[in-house]
Design an enzyme around this catalytic site. Sequence first.
Site: not given
Ligand code: UGA
Length: 438
Positions: A254, A261, A251
Amino acid sequence: MKQICVLGAGYVGLVTSACFADLGNNITCIDIDENKIETLNRGESPIFEPGLSEMMQRNIRAGRLHFTTSYAEGLKDAEFVFVAVGTPSGADGEAELKYVRMAAEGIAKAMQHPLIIINKSTVPVGTGDWVADIITKRQDHPIPFWVVSNPEFLREGSAIYDFMNPDRVVLGSLHPEAAEKVASLHRPLRTTIQITDLRTAEMIKYASNAFLATRISFINEIATICEELGADVKEVAIGMGHDKRIGPHFLDAGLGFGGSCFPKDVRALEHMALIHGAHPQLLRAVLDINKHQRRQAIVKLRAMLNGLRDRKIGMLGLAFKPNTDDMREAPSVDIARQLMREGALVQAYDPVAMAEAARELPDVRLVENAYEVAEGVDALMVITEWNEFRQLSMKRIKESMAGDVLIDGRNIYDPDRMARLGFRYAGVGRGPQHSNGG
Ligand code: UGA
């Protein structure tokens, strides 16, 4: 000790190989890229992932982890084959399956004994059946095999931890005995193991990623409304997160989601829905809001600087999120390119993504550290919330800047404090009363 072959030495393939080796299995990881295999055989990881090199080296030394370009060698003693090849986005968002096809054909030609083939790549629903079909058709003589879907949920930057401490393991197959054998490989992880059918398992992966992406776009939309109404989205998210039905994770408002992914998987799910006659309006909105977040940061900057031509902008962070050097679909790329298109000069720093940045953004001036980014700039933008940016001396930063604009794209600073230091501060979803020191 089980004999396992892993196809693909990308993110998921390497982490799967290293972790299963660390759990005491014997792993051979195959990749078609000879240079990569040479690097890996020297114990070097081609990707930046905390803890991965150390784990690889430990298991190579113990003789449990091997790398090769040969299918025959990789499959020789294997009982299980994990397919972890890339599925990039094709033209209209459809997942590109050429590497999965190549893997299936390679297995069909090289297999000499029965195999359990486990797909870890994120693939359109129905791909498991398609893979089974390819293998059956391409085999020289019939050898039994069983296809299992085992979607991967690990995150870049915490991949080893996520693999070893999963919230759940999902296995889908038309053959429960095969799924049960794959379950036994995961028992040391002491987690919930859900066994279901092939298509459902494939769908669980897309639905999970799309749901998380939806949470991010949801909070980003709330952020936009907060800005108009003078509320603070950070506090709103905390208040929402205390409700157990909502929970506190994912949540953070940004600049939106990037990486290899979420954007790709939401587009692929949208495409699957469309071609099967569904109307994926929520998924479309999720992608649309995500694009809006990047554009909005530029709109704010343009307004605060009265135009962008010849303005000097500093960017803190370039990777799509902290703890990775990955810049695929990173907000930094869109934002930097747009700023330069409008005549701005951009300088930037990222703790680990500098080599990647030099390739992706050759016209951006890359500097040594965060303080150098600030020198002489009209505005500073926080693009990636690396921990080291949270502890900077913002007084020193302010003094070295030519201007006073601070766009905090990840809400890591306190708006009132920044205003007291003399910044004109704009976070995401922090309405006017939170940006004027009041
Ligand atoms: C994501 C999923 O979280 C994993 O469970 C999944 O296995 C993976 O994709 C995949 O399909 O391989 P990932 O892309 O490594 O993992 O990164 P995340 O930590 O999930 O973040 C994704 C994006 O969301 C980032 O750009 C991050 O900055 C953004 N984000 C995340 C936000 O803008 N706000 C948030 O609260 C959380």
